[in-house]
Design a protein around this motif. Structure first.
Motif, PDB file in Angstrom:
ATOM      1  N   ILE A  16       0.890  -1.202  -0.053  1.00 21.04           N
ATOM      2  CA  ILE A  16      -0.058  -0.037  -0.002  1.00 21.04           C
ATOM      3  C   ILE A  16       0.639   1.119  -0.061  1.00 21.04           C
ATOM      4  N   LYS A  17       2.261   1.165   0.103  1.00 22.06           N
ATOM      5  CA  LYS A  17       2.951   2.226   0.163  1.00 22.06           C
ATOM      6  C   LYS A  17       3.290   2.798  -1.356  1.00 22.06           C
ATOM      7  N   ASN A  18       3.612   1.934  -2.124  1.00 21.81           N
ATOM      8  CA  ASN A  18       3.737   2.377  -3.396  1.00 21.81           C
ATOM      9  C   ASN A  18       2.927   1.655  -4.488  1.00 21.81           C
ATOM     10  N   GLY A  19       1.969   1.057  -4.172  1.00 15.18           N
ATOM     11  CA  GLY A  19       0.838   0.312  -5.126  1.00 15.18           C
ATOM     12  C   GLY A  19       1.322  -0.876  -5.998  1.00 15.18           C
ATOM     13  N   CYS A  20       2.407  -1.344  -5.595  1.00 11.23           N
ATOM     14  CA  CYS A  20       2.795  -2.472  -6.731  1.00 11.23           C
ATOM     15  C   CYS A  20       2.476  -3.772  -6.280  1.00 11.23           C
ATOM     16  N   VAL A  21       2.156  -4.580  -7.113  1.00  9.35           N
ATOM     17  CA  VAL A  21       1.728  -5.980  -6.828  1.00  9.35           C
ATOM     18  C   VAL A  21       2.937  -6.858  -6.580  1.00  9.35           C
ATOM     19  N   LEU A  22       3.042  -7.472  -5.526  1.00 13.34           N
ATOM     20  CA  LEU A  22       4.343  -8.421  -5.022  1.00 13.34           C
ATOM     21  C   LEU A  22       4.078  -9.664  -5.736  1.00 13.34           C
ATOM     22  N   GLY A  23       2.843  -9.956  -5.722  1.00 13.11           N
ATOM     23  CA  GLY A  23       2.824 -11.510  -6.452  1.00 13.11           C
ATOM     24  C   GLY A  23       1.703 -12.108  -5.686  1.00 13.11           C
ATOM     25  N   TYR A  24       1.629 -13.481  -5.429  1.00 12.26           N
ATOM     26  CA  TYR A  24       0.464 -14.305  -5.039  1.00 12.26           C
ATOM     27  C   TYR A  24       1.298 -15.129  -3.840  1.00 12.26           C
ATOM     28  N   VAL A  25       0.575 -15.342  -2.819  1.00 14.59           N
ATOM     29  CA  VAL A  25       1.290 -15.987  -1.521  1.00 14.59           C
ATOM     30  C   VAL A  25       1.685 -17.386  -1.990  1.00 14.59           C
ATOM     31  N   TYR A  26       2.866 -17.815  -1.932  1.00 17.39           N
ATOM     32  CA  TYR A  26       3.250 -19.127  -2.081  1.00 17.39           C
ATOM     33  C   TYR A  26       3.518 -20.031  -0.887  1.00 17.39           C
ATOM     34  N   ILE A  60       7.506 -11.624   4.095  1.00 18.17           N
ATOM     35  CA  ILE A  60       6.842 -10.573   4.678  1.00 18.17           C
ATOM     36  C   ILE A  60       6.217 -10.895   5.991  1.00 18.17           C
ATOM     37  N   PRO A  61       6.860 -10.422   7.136  1.00 16.47           N
ATOM     38  CA  PRO A  61       6.455 -10.489   8.572  1.00 16.47           C
ATOM     39  C   PRO A  61       5.021 -10.303   8.687  1.00 16.47           C
ATOM     40  N   TRP A  62       4.621 -10.948   9.638  1.00 21.47           N
ATOM     41  CA  TRP A  62       3.052 -10.821  10.235  1.00 21.47           C
ATOM     42  C   TRP A  62       2.852  -9.146  10.399  1.00 21.47           C
ATOM     43  N   SER A  63       3.909  -8.626  11.080  1.00 18.27           N
ATOM     44  CA  SER A  63       3.638  -7.219  11.677  1.00 18.27           C
ATOM     45  C   SER A  63       3.473  -6.284  10.509  1.00 18.27           C
ATOM     46  N   GLU A  64       3.922  -6.650   9.138  1.00 16.86           N
ATOM     47  CA  GLU A  64       3.881  -5.597   8.123  1.00 16.86           C
ATOM     48  C   GLU A  64       2.409  -6.071   7.236  1.00 16.86           C
ATOM     49  N   ILE A  65       1.511  -6.920   7.481  1.00 14.20           N
ATOM     50  CA  ILE A  65       0.417  -7.224   7.060  1.00 14.20           C
ATOM     51  C   ILE A  65      -0.643  -6.708   7.657  1.00 14.20           C
ATOM     52  N   GLU A  66      -1.288  -5.471   6.870  1.00 18.79           N
ATOM     53  CA  GLU A  66      -2.107  -4.479   7.383  1.00 18.79           C
ATOM     54  C   GLU A  66      -3.998  -5.044   7.292  1.00 18.79           C
ATOM     55  N   VAL A  67      -4.019  -5.950   6.238  1.00 18.78           N
ATOM     56  CA  VAL A  67      -5.477  -6.134   5.874  1.00 18.78           C
ATOM     57  C   VAL A  67      -5.413  -7.401   5.019  1.00 18.78           C
ATOM     58  N   ILE A  68      -6.083  -8.607   5.322  1.00 19.54           N
ATOM     59  CA  ILE A  68      -6.404  -9.606   4.847  1.00 19.54           C
ATOM     60  C   ILE A  68      -7.789  -9.810   4.196  1.00 19.54           C
ATOM     61  N   THR A  72      -7.424 -10.252  -1.597  1.00 20.75           N
ATOM     62  CA  THR A  72      -5.871  -9.130  -1.725  1.00 20.75           C
ATOM     63  C   THR A  72      -5.577  -9.203  -0.258  1.00 20.75           C
ATOM     64  N   ILE A  73      -4.309  -9.279  -0.181  1.00 18.66           N
ATOM     65  CA  ILE A  73      -3.638  -9.185   1.239  1.00 18.66           C
ATOM     66  C   ILE A  73      -2.844  -7.547   1.093  1.00 18.66           C
ATOM     67  N   LEU A  74      -3.100  -6.928   1.911  1.00 17.38           N
ATOM     68  CA  LEU A  74      -2.553  -5.190   1.589  1.00 17.38           C
ATOM     69  C   LEU A  74      -1.182  -5.424   3.033  1.00 17.38           C
ATOM     70  N   VAL A  75      -0.170  -5.099   2.633  1.00 17.29           N
ATOM     71  CA  VAL A  75       1.240  -4.944   3.215  1.00 17.29           C
ATOM     72  C   VAL A  75       1.779  -3.560   2.988  1.00 17.29           C
ATOM     73  N   THR A  76       2.425  -3.408   4.053  1.00 14.14           N
ATOM     74  CA  THR A  76       3.243  -1.998   4.162  1.00 14.14           C
ATOM     75  C   THR A  76       4.832  -2.495   4.379  1.00 14.14           C
ATOM     76  N   THR A  77       5.428  -2.706   3.397  1.00 14.60           N
ATOM     77  CA  THR A  77       6.632  -3.098   3.549  1.00 14.60           C
ATOM     78  C   THR A  77       7.601  -2.248   2.755  1.00 14.60           C
ATOM     79  N   ASP A  78       8.761  -2.000   3.306  1.00 15.11           N
ATOM     80  CA  ASP A  78       9.619  -0.953   2.882  1.00 15.11           C
ATOM     81  C   ASP A  78      10.703  -1.639   1.714  1.00 15.11           C
ATOM     82  N   SER A  79      10.822  -2.711   1.578  1.00 11.43           N
ATOM     83  CA  SER A  79      11.662  -3.260   0.440  1.00 11.43           C
ATOM     84  C   SER A  79      10.814  -3.605  -0.823  1.00 11.43           C
ATOM     85  N   ALA A  80      11.312  -2.844  -1.837  1.00 11.07           N
ATOM     86  CA  ALA A  80      10.599  -2.950  -3.030  1.00 11.07           C
ATOM     87  C   ALA A  80      11.283  -4.129  -3.730  1.00 11.07           C
ATOM     88  N   PRO A  81      10.727  -5.168  -3.985  1.00 12.01           N
ATOM     89  CA  PRO A  81      11.413  -6.319  -4.847  1.00 12.01           C
ATOM     90  C   PRO A  81      11.798  -6.079  -6.210  1.00 12.01           C
TER      91      PRO A  81
END
Length: 93
Positions: A16-26, A60-68, A72-81
């Motif tokens: 949700i910080k930059n709007g990029c789609v990171l992928g699907y949960v593996y 992505i650690p559980w602490s960075e997951i905002e909404v499930i 969709t799962i919305l996360v706030t992660t600082d690392s842009a993959p």
């Protein structure tokens, strides 16, 4: 809302910080001592159509997951993959 681990694999992960789609949960990580979910894992981007393997997985650690949500799962992660590609013209520097 209750969710099974098999249902988590069908959810798209969006930063949700930059709007990029990171992928699907593996895969998921959980603590066996107390049964709590600690992280979700997204597979890395394939290199040359998968011939040369994949890049590092995104954890992505559980602490960075905002909404499930339901899809969709919305996360706030600082690392842009992935670095965004910029399309360059023929005559641009």
């Amino acid at each position: 809302m209750c969710c099974r681990i098999a249902d988590m694999r069908n959810k798209q992960v969006v930063c949700i910080k930059n709007g990029c789609v990171l992928g699907y949960v593996y895969d998921v990580e959980f603590n066996t001592a107390d049964g709590s979910l600690t992280a979700v894992i997204i597979p890395g981007k394939p290199r040359l159509y998968g011939i040369f393997g994949r890049e590092e997985d995104i954890v992505i650690p559980w602490s960075e997951i905002e909404v499930i949500g339901p899809e969709t799962i919305l996360v706030t992660t600082d690392s842009a993959p992935y670095e965004p590609r910029t399309k360059k013209g023929f005559f641009s520097n």
